[in-house]
Design an enzyme around this catalytic site. Structure first.
Site, short mmCIF file in Angstrom:
data_model
loop_
_atom_site.label_atom_id
_atom_site.label_comp_id
_atom_site.label_asym_id
_atom_site.label_seq_id
_atom_site.Cartn_x
_atom_site.Cartn_y
_atom_site.Cartn_z
N GLY A 48 30.41 77.47 52.46
CA GLY A 48 31.77 77.49 52.99
C GLY A 48 32.88 77.75 51.99
N GLU A 102 35.38 72.36 47.13
CA GLU A 102 34.78 72.15 48.45
C GLU A 102 35.72 72.72 49.50
OE1 GLU A 102 32.33 71.90 50.24
OE2 GLU A 102 31.67 69.82 50.44
N ASP A 103 35.15 73.35 50.52
CA ASP A 103 35.97 73.93 51.58
C ASP A 103 36.66 72.84 52.39
OD1 ASP A 103 33.55 73.05 52.58
OD2 ASP A 103 33.11 74.85 53.73
N ASP A 106 35.06 66.20 55.45
CA ASP A 106 35.11 65.71 56.83
C ASP A 106 34.83 64.20 56.80
OD1 ASP A 106 35.08 65.76 59.63
OD2 ASP A 106 33.04 66.47 59.77
N ASP A 162 32.38 78.63 58.94
CA ASP A 162 31.74 79.29 60.08
C ASP A 162 31.59 78.38 61.28
OD1 ASP A 162 29.69 77.59 58.98
OD2 ASP A 162 28.23 78.76 60.13
N ARG A 168 33.24 83.45 59.17
CA ARG A 168 33.54 83.25 57.75
C ARG A 168 34.48 84.32 57.21
NH1 ARG A 168 30.04 79.28 55.86
NH2 ARG A 168 27.91 79.31 56.65
P1 5GP Z 1 31.13 65.80 55.34
O1 5GP Z 1 29.88 65.50 54.56
O2 5GP Z 1 32.40 65.54 54.57
O3 5GP Z 1 31.13 65.11 56.67
O4 5GP Z 1 31.06 67.31 55.74
C1 5GP Z 1 31.34 68.32 54.89
C2 5GP Z 1 30.76 69.63 55.40
O5 5GP Z 1 30.70 69.70 56.85
C3 5GP Z 1 31.65 70.78 54.99
O6 5GP Z 1 31.34 71.25 53.71
C4 5GP Z 1 31.40 71.80 56.08
O7 5GP Z 1 30.27 72.57 55.75
C5 5GP Z 1 31.08 70.97 57.31
N1 5GP Z 1 32.27 70.83 58.17
C6 5GP Z 1 32.96 69.70 58.42
N2 5GP Z 1 34.00 69.91 59.27
C7 5GP Z 1 33.96 71.23 59.58
C8 5GP Z 1 34.79 72.08 60.41
O8 5GP Z 1 35.78 71.67 61.06
N3 5GP Z 1 34.44 73.39 60.47
C9 5GP Z 1 33.37 73.90 59.79
N4 5GP Z 1 33.14 75.20 59.93
N5 5GP Z 1 32.58 73.14 58.99
C10 5GP Z 1 32.87 71.82 58.88
#
Ligand code: 5GP
Length: 178
Positions: A48, A102-103, A106, A162, A168
């Site tokens: 991402g 990091e993109d 979450d 994505d 993307r």
């Molecule tokens: P975390 O471990 O912080 O819950 O999640 C991080 C990863 O979840 C991000 O790097 C991404 O790949 C994916 N992710 C979380 N929220 C979103 C979102 O709203 N859209 C997309 N496309 N990916 C997300």
């Protein structure tokens, strides 16, 4: 407002290419100021973050390196469940100033599991630069030193992010329409 259909879902424009570009340039400027003379090593987490990492890095004017890794999660034998490993980290990070790219953060789960592993390798310092953060989704609090946008807890795509493989390549960030 121009909505967009990807697979089975409708998305609406949320952050324009111009707004993203200005924000990313500002983040790079802050890093340029904070890291002059420290030759930081950026570690971009694929997939991402590839567009964010490229745009940010183009705005870095100090001496710096970048590498790209992929995180793979597999079921460990310990009760803690999944273990996250980095694929492609072939650069020695000991005594280096690390900036993780990091993109989106979450729940914070991915980074909360991965960062301690990097800390074991004894970098001189380690911070996170994330384009997007969903504060309402936080389960594992993560300290984000350089943040682009705080966003609501809605699914987004575009600018490297994505939805099931698609989106993307969009220059703007779209949000799931309700
Ligand atoms: P975390 O471990 O912080 O819950 O999640 C991080 C990863 O979840 C991000 O790097 C991404 O790949 C994916 N992710 C979380 N929220 C979103 C979102 O709203 N859209 C997309 N496309 N990916 C997300």
């Amino acid at each position: 407002m121009q909505t967009l259909r990807v697979h089975d879902k409708e998305f609406e424009p949320y952050l324009s290419a111009a707004a993203i570009s200005a924000k990313v340039a500002g983040m790079a400027e802050a890093i340029n100021n904070d890291y002059a003379g420290k030759k930081p090593l950026f570690i971009a987490i694929l997939n991402g973050s590839f567009i964010f990492a490229a745009d940010l890095f183009k705005n870095i004017s100090i001496e710096a390196e970048i590498c790209f890794i992929k995180l793979a999660s597999y079921k460990g034998t310990k009760s803690s469940g999944h273990v996250i490993t980095a694929i492609g980290l072939d650069t020695d990070i000991i005594d280096r100033h690390i900036i993780i790219l990091e993109d989106i953060v979450d729940t914070g789960k991915t980074l909360s599991e991965f960062l301690p592993q990097l800390q074991h390798q004894q970098p001189a310092s380690m911070v996170i630069a994330a384009l997007l953060h969903k504060p309402e989704a936080t389960v594992y609090p993560i300290d984000i030193k350089y943040l682009g946008f705080s966003i609501p807890n809605k699914f987004v795509l575009g600018y490297g992010l994505d939805y099931d493989g698609l989106g993307r390549n969009l220059g703007e960030i779209y949000q799931l329409a309700r």
